[in-house]
Each structure stands twice: as C-alpha cells, then as structure tokens.
Design an enzyme around this catalytic site. Sequence first.
Site, PDB file in Angstrom:
ATOM      1  N   GLN A 106      -2.087  -5.770  45.674  1.00  0.00           N
ATOM      2  CA  GLN A 106      -3.052  -5.331  44.672  1.00  0.00           C
ATOM      3  C   GLN A 106      -3.219  -6.423  43.628  1.00  0.00           C
ATOM      4  O   GLN A 106      -4.051  -6.305  42.744  1.00  0.00           O
ATOM      5  CB  GLN A 106      -2.541  -4.075  43.966  1.00  0.00           C
ATOM      6  CG  GLN A 106      -2.453  -2.845  44.836  1.00  0.00           C
ATOM      7  CD  GLN A 106      -1.898  -1.685  44.035  1.00  0.00           C
ATOM      8  OE1 GLN A 106      -0.685  -1.488  43.951  1.00  0.00           O
ATOM      9  NE2 GLN A 106      -2.757  -0.924  43.418  1.00  0.00           N
ATOM     10  N   HIS A 126      -7.720  -6.199  45.548  1.00  0.00           N
ATOM     11  CA  HIS A 126      -8.464  -6.287  44.287  1.00  0.00           C
ATOM     12  C   HIS A 126      -8.979  -7.689  44.011  1.00  0.00           C
ATOM     13  O   HIS A 126      -9.298  -8.021  42.871  1.00  0.00           O
ATOM     14  CB  HIS A 126      -7.582  -5.792  43.124  1.00  0.00           C
ATOM     15  CG  HIS A 126      -7.206  -4.348  43.256  1.00  0.00           C
ATOM     16  ND1 HIS A 126      -6.171  -3.770  42.557  1.00  0.00           N
ATOM     17  CD2 HIS A 126      -7.731  -3.354  44.020  1.00  0.00           C
ATOM     18  CE1 HIS A 126      -6.081  -2.482  42.884  1.00  0.00           C
ATOM     19  NE2 HIS A 126      -7.008  -2.208  43.768  1.00  0.00           N
ATOM     20  N   SER A 200       4.687  -1.451  42.362  1.00  0.00           N
ATOM     21  CA  SER A 200       3.414  -0.763  42.102  1.00  0.00           C
ATOM     22  C   SER A 200       3.713   0.646  41.618  1.00  0.00           C
ATOM     23  O   SER A 200       4.570   1.336  42.164  1.00  0.00           O
ATOM     24  CB  SER A 200       2.566  -0.701  43.363  1.00  0.00           C
ATOM     25  OG  SER A 200       1.408   0.071  43.107  1.00  0.00           O
ATOM     26  N   ASN A 225      10.772  -0.218  42.716  1.00  0.00           N
ATOM     27  CA  ASN A 225      10.012  -0.153  41.459  1.00  0.00           C
ATOM     28  C   ASN A 225      10.921   0.401  40.372  1.00  0.00           C
ATOM     29  O   ASN A 225      11.660   1.337  40.592  1.00  0.00           O
ATOM     30  CB  ASN A 225       8.795   0.772  41.637  1.00  0.00           C
ATOM     31  CG  ASN A 225       7.714   0.488  40.630  1.00  0.00           C
ATOM     32  OD1 ASN A 225       7.223  -0.627  40.557  1.00  0.00           O
ATOM     33  ND2 ASN A 225       7.360   1.466  39.831  1.00  0.00           N
TER      34      ASN A 225
HETATM   35  P1  NAD Z   1       1.113  -1.201  37.533  1.00  0.00           P
HETATM   36  O1  NAD Z   1       1.093  -1.974  36.288  1.00  0.00           O
HETATM   37  O2  NAD Z   1       0.437   0.107  37.599  1.00  0.00           O
HETATM   38  O3  NAD Z   1       2.605  -0.933  38.002  1.00  0.00           O
HETATM   39  C1  NAD Z   1       3.557  -1.934  38.000  1.00  0.00           C
HETATM   40  C2  NAD Z   1       4.887  -1.256  38.250  1.00  0.00           C
HETATM   41  O4  NAD Z   1       5.862  -2.278  38.384  1.00  0.00           O
HETATM   42  C3  NAD Z   1       5.325  -0.362  37.091  1.00  0.00           C
HETATM   43  O5  NAD Z   1       5.631   0.924  37.612  1.00  0.00           O
HETATM   44  C4  NAD Z   1       6.583  -1.068  36.525  1.00  0.00           C
HETATM   45  O6  NAD Z   1       7.583  -0.154  36.158  1.00  0.00           O
HETATM   46  C5  NAD Z   1       7.041  -1.886  37.693  1.00  0.00           C
HETATM   47  N1  NAD Z   1       7.706  -3.140  37.325  1.00  0.00           N
HETATM   48  C6  NAD Z   1       7.263  -4.097  36.474  1.00  0.00           C
HETATM   49  N2  NAD Z   1       8.108  -5.146  36.459  1.00  0.00           N
HETATM   50  C7  NAD Z   1       9.120  -4.835  37.327  1.00  0.00           C
HETATM   51  C8  NAD Z   1      10.295  -5.512  37.749  1.00  0.00           C
HETATM   52  N3  NAD Z   1      10.609  -6.737  37.304  1.00  0.00           N
HETATM   53  N4  NAD Z   1      11.110  -4.878  38.624  1.00  0.00           N
HETATM   54  C9  NAD Z   1      10.809  -3.631  39.083  1.00  0.00           C
HETATM   55  N5  NAD Z   1       9.706  -2.957  38.737  1.00  0.00           N
HETATM   56  C10 NAD Z   1       8.867  -3.559  37.867  1.00  0.00           C
HETATM   57  O7  NAD Z   1       0.616  -2.186  38.660  1.00  0.00           O
HETATM   58  P2  NAD Z   1      -0.201  -1.918  39.962  1.00  0.00           P
HETATM   59  O8  NAD Z   1       0.284  -0.675  40.629  1.00  0.00           O
HETATM   60  O9  NAD Z   1      -0.172  -3.180  40.701  1.00  0.00           O
HETATM   61  O10 NAD Z   1      -1.684  -1.647  39.425  1.00  0.00           O
HETATM   62  C11 NAD Z   1      -2.279  -2.452  38.455  1.00  0.00           C
HETATM   63  C12 NAD Z   1      -3.563  -3.123  38.914  1.00  0.00           C
HETATM   64  O11 NAD Z   1      -3.899  -4.089  37.931  1.00  0.00           O
HETATM   65  C13 NAD Z   1      -3.390  -3.907  40.172  1.00  0.00           C
HETATM   66  O12 NAD Z   1      -3.985  -3.235  41.203  1.00  0.00           O
HETATM   67  C14 NAD Z   1      -4.041  -5.269  39.911  1.00  0.00           C
HETATM   68  O13 NAD Z   1      -5.364  -5.287  40.413  1.00  0.00           O
HETATM   69  C15 NAD Z   1      -4.118  -5.384  38.437  1.00  0.00           C
HETATM   70  N6  NAD Z   1      -3.107  -6.313  37.853  1.00  0.00           N
HETATM   71  C16 NAD Z   1      -2.717  -7.405  38.537  1.00  0.00           C
HETATM   72  C17 NAD Z   1      -1.760  -8.276  38.004  1.00  0.00           C
HETATM   73  C18 NAD Z   1      -1.361  -9.487  38.797  1.00  0.00           C
HETATM   74  O14 NAD Z   1      -2.138  -9.959  39.620  1.00  0.00           O
HETATM   75  N7  NAD Z   1      -0.166 -10.033  38.584  1.00  0.00           N
HETATM   76  C19 NAD Z   1      -1.187  -7.985  36.777  1.00  0.00           C
HETATM   77  C20 NAD Z   1      -1.607  -6.838  36.084  1.00  0.00           C
HETATM   78  C21 NAD Z   1      -2.574  -6.000  36.643  1.00  0.00           C
END
Ligand code: NAD
Length: 253
Positions: A106, A126, A200, A225
């Site tokens: 994603q 995405h 995620s 997660n």
């Molecule tokens: P989200 O932000 O909804 O979820 C991220 C999850 O990761 C959270 O539940 C959090 O608790 C967990 N997390 C964060 N750091 C962690 C770690 N070090 N160890 C374990 N768990 C950890 O993200 P999503 O489900 O990917 O949805 C957000 C959408 O936003 C994505 O689909 C994407 O399109 C976009 N996005 C992308 C980026 C990127 O490319 N790096 C960053 C932010 C948002």
Amino acid sequence: MIASDLNTAIARLGALVEEAHFVLPFTGAGISTECGIPDFRSPGGLWSKIQPIPFDAFLAGQEMRDETWRRRFILADAIGRPQPGRGHRALASLYRTGKAPALITQNIDNLHQDSGIAPADVVELHGNTTYALCLDCARRYELGWVREKFEATARAPDCEACGGYIKTATISFGQAMPEEALRRAENMTLRCDLFLAIGSSLVVWPAAGFPLTAKRNGARLAIINREATDFDEIADLVVRQDIGDVLAPFIRH
Ligand code: NAD
Ligand code: ZN
C-alpha cells in the site's frame, strides 16, 4: 495466536515461512516508519498537519494543483531521502530465495524497489510518489524537473507533450484504483499459502480484503503490526512488536 514475546514471534514466523511454498508479503506504512516516513494513523503524525488533497480538488483548479505540489515538496524536505529499513531488507532476502516471488504494498515510497526487489514484482495498490505522470498521456516526469519549473514560475507545470496535468504517480482519495495492480494482487492472494500482513492497520478497503481472501482460500495468515487489527482473530500468528526487530533475523546478505 498472539506471540507472547519477540523470540517466540521470530521462531513462529520462521516456522511458518519454512513450511510455506509461496509467501506473499503485503505491506503498509508501518514497515517504513523506521525509515523516517510517518504512517497515517499513529497519533501526532505529519499527516495531521499536511492533509492529502482529494483527486477532484486537484482536477478542479490550478490553485489546488499548485497547493498539492507545494505540500509534496514540504514533505520531501521533511523526510529527506529515505533508505530501506530492516523490514524491507528482510523481505528482499526472502524474495531472493524465490519463496516470496512478488509482494503487494500500500506504500508509495519505492522502498521495496530500493531494497532490490524488481519493480515488476512490486504490486503497488496506491501508486508511487517518487515520480510523476501526466494524467492524460502518462508521460513520466521526475520530481526534480517538476520542482524546478514550480519554483521558477510559482505554478504547477503541465505536460510538455499534451498540456495535461502532471501529478505524482499516486492514487489520491477519490481516484480510481489501478485495475491491473488489483487483479495481480488478487491472483497472487489466491495462489499464496502464507500471507504476511506487515505494518498495516488493515482498515483501507479494498486493500484490507486481501488477508481475508487469502485466509478463506486456505492460506495461513500472519499479522505483524504494533496495534491490534480487525483480522487478528482469524490470523494463525499475530505479532504486536516492532517490525524491524521481528524481521531483522531474516535478513541475508
Ligand atoms: P496505517 O498508517 O493505517 O497503519 C500503519 C500501521 O503500522 C499502524 O497500525 C501502526 O501501529 C503500525 N506501525 C507503525 N510503525 C510500526 C513499527 N515500527 N512496527 C510495527 N507496527 C508499526 O497505514 P496503512 O494501513 O498502510 O494505510 C495508510 C495509507 O497511506 C497507505 O495505504 C498508503 O497509501 C499511505 N501512506 C503511505 C506511506 C508510505 O509510503 N511509507 C506512509 C504513510 C501513508
Ligand atoms: Zn501528457
């Protein structure tokens, strides 16, 4: 089953990978937080300050297109040049063994490709924010080029070939999901026998449907997660630990 501590988690995950023939990693923003890219839903994130602009607003006017690019460059300056983290490197190691021949993400940060996975084997649901495309003729533009034009004219540039709007190659809110990526993701989900959901919150649909589809189709499901997800109950393994810590032992050089 929830792994009680880090060592148990690593051992269980190792056993699941060992027993599988086709491992399908599915990654979200959590795998990239240790690279300095904040996720969406953890509190106090960058995203509460820099809200994404919906697709219809981007199309509606020059001012919004200028604003979209202005925010993209603020993000670029805040985040710098991120490098793959331990999670990316572990998945690239698994890829090289042939056991995880492709992955679904994603994320839009290009870090799986940067860790050595062939671009054709990274299915991006995405899109990708590290380059831009003309919305009409799909000509590719590098961000450096867009920025130069933007800074010289204080205006988001249009396509040099056709005059279309230039936007990062991401799927914005309100923009159609990429059909080809969805189809490939669905196919792989139905072929895998171990689905690894990593970093995620599993709340964004249709992306969140994949772990469910995999499980219903007989694959095992592991969720790594920090926070609980709605799918923990049906998972074969739930690891609520730091992704880098859990995956580091799987890195092979
Ligand atoms: P989200 O932000 O909804 O979820 C991220 C999850 O990761 C959270 O539940 C959090 O608790 C967990 N997390 C964060 N750091 C962690 C770690 N070090 N160890 C374990 N768990 C950890 O993200 P999503 O489900 O990917 O949805 C957000 C959408 O936003 C994505 O689909 C994407 O399109 C976009 N996005 C992308 C980026 C990127 O490319 N790096 C960053 C932010 C948002
Ligand atoms: Zn064009």
